[in-house]
Enzyme design. Structure first.
Site, mmCIF file in Angstrom:
data_model
loop_
_atom_site.group_PDB
_atom_site.id
_atom_site.type_symbol
_atom_site.label_atom_id
_atom_site.label_comp_id
_atom_site.label_asym_id
_atom_site.label_seq_id
_atom_site.Cartn_x
_atom_site.Cartn_y
_atom_site.Cartn_z
ATOM 1 C CB THR A 75 -6.707 7.735 -2.808
ATOM 2 O OG1 THR A 75 -6.238 6.737 -1.906
ATOM 3 C CG2 THR A 75 -8.206 7.602 -2.995
ATOM 4 C CG PHE A 129 -5.125 -2.213 0.600
ATOM 5 C CD1 PHE A 129 -5.306 -3.367 -0.137
ATOM 6 C CD2 PHE A 129 -3.885 -1.613 0.586
ATOM 7 C CE1 PHE A 129 -4.264 -3.925 -0.868
ATOM 8 C CE2 PHE A 129 -2.841 -2.146 -0.137
ATOM 9 C CZ PHE A 129 -3.029 -3.312 -0.874
ATOM 10 C CG HIS A 171 -4.275 12.433 2.746
ATOM 11 N ND1 HIS A 171 -4.767 12.616 1.467
ATOM 12 C CD2 HIS A 171 -4.518 11.140 3.060
ATOM 13 C CE1 HIS A 171 -5.277 11.473 1.031
ATOM 14 N NE2 HIS A 171 -5.143 10.565 1.977
ATOM 15 C CG HIS A 172 -1.771 12.403 7.893
ATOM 16 N ND1 HIS A 172 -0.411 12.289 7.698
ATOM 17 C CD2 HIS A 172 -2.327 11.281 7.376
ATOM 18 C CE1 HIS A 172 -0.145 11.131 7.118
ATOM 19 N NE2 HIS A 172 -1.295 10.499 6.901
ATOM 20 C CE LYS A 214 -1.126 10.659 0.832
ATOM 21 N NZ LYS A 214 -0.501 9.325 0.978
ATOM 22 C CB ALA A 231 -4.708 -1.228 -3.393
ATOM 23 C CB SER A 232 -3.623 4.144 -4.682
ATOM 24 O OG SER A 232 -4.996 4.062 -5.056
ATOM 25 N N GLY A 267 0.806 -1.214 0.000
ATOM 26 C CA GLY A 267 0.000 0.000 0.000
ATOM 27 C C GLY A 267 0.839 1.263 0.000
ATOM 28 C CB THR A 268 4.509 1.842 -0.244
ATOM 29 O OG1 THR A 268 4.749 1.070 0.929
ATOM 30 C CG2 THR A 268 5.436 3.044 -0.264
ATOM 31 C CB THR A 269 1.243 6.118 -2.444
ATOM 32 O OG1 THR A 269 1.487 6.945 -1.291
ATOM 33 C CG2 THR A 269 -0.043 5.335 -2.237
#
Length: 233
Positions: free
Chosen positions: A142, A99, A131-132, A135, A96-97, A71-73
């Site tokens: 996503t 999950f 986002h926080h 990030k 997956a960008s 799930g790492t982008t």
């Protein structure tokens, strides 16, 4: 199921808690500077690290016959390279960008809406993601997945952060407090605005989806995505 956690930050710790609640065992966990346990005991690895480490982590698991859920982008430009390594090693892989089950339903809804809007050129699509502040990548993976779903059904040729180009899909990326992830897709015309939105309330949804993907991947070979896991057509 015996799980290796590659990345033991907030996400890794959430996955550990929920996996143990479901009766699974964490046999290995690692951070950037330390590791604990035996990776080779794992039935599957769940990888949430940083973009700079992802390809090396995933490749090492393939070489040791360990299925990988990642799930790492921020590393997606090297995706085809990873697929070749997976094929060479006869590995098992899901990337997956995002999950979250809700987000993956949102992806499907986004694609369907893009098809519906395709003939109506007066509506201009855009994406906003929040986002926080911790990030690092922007826009989020996503948001990029949402953008791909829109561009596929439009005359736009690419996405761009804070774009003023009418040929590109504008994405706005905001960083605020401890926001878990909010994504809004908007179609605006001079007359009205149509929008769809997904808001995450906690990290549990992302973690549960990753565990679900790991459970599903056991015993399979090849490359899959969350549409396969959730049987979304």
């Amino acid at each position: 199921m015996k799980i290796a956690l590659l990345g033991y930050g907030k996400m890794g710790k959430t996955i550990e808690r929920l996996a143990m609640e479901k009766g699974h065992e964490v046999v290995f966990k690692s951070t950037q500077n330390a590791s604990e346990g035996n990776l080779k005991e794992a039935d599957v690895a769940i990888e949430f690290t940083i973009a700079e480490a992802a390809v090396e982590n995933i490749s090492f698991c393939f070489q040791n016959n360990i299925p990988v859920v990642s799930g790492t982008t921020g590393w997606i430009k090297r995706y085809n390279e990873v697929l070749k390594i997976c094929e060479k090693c006869n590995g098992s892989f899901i990337y997956a960008s995002n999950f979250s089950v809700g987000v993956n339903l949102f992806f499907n809804l986004n694609g369907y809406l893009a098809q519906l809007m395709q003939p109506w050129k007066e509506y201009i699509p855009s994406i906003e993601e929040i986002h926080h502040t911790q990030k690092k990548d922007a826009p989020s993976g996503t948001a990029i997945s949402l953008a791909d779903g829109i561009i596929r059904h439009s005359e736009l040729d690419a996405w761009e952060l804070d774009s003023k180009d009418s040929k590109k899909l504008n994405i706005t990326a905001l960083r605020e407090g401890d926001v878990k992830g909010t994504h809004t897709v908007e179609y605006r015309s001079n007359i009205d605005t149509l929008s769809i939105r997904h808001e995450a309330h906690s990290r549990d949804g992302f973690a549960l989806g990753a565990i679900l993907a790991a459970e599903w991947l056991i015993g399979k070979k090849g490359v899959y995505n969350m549409k396969d896991v959730l049987n979304l057509k």
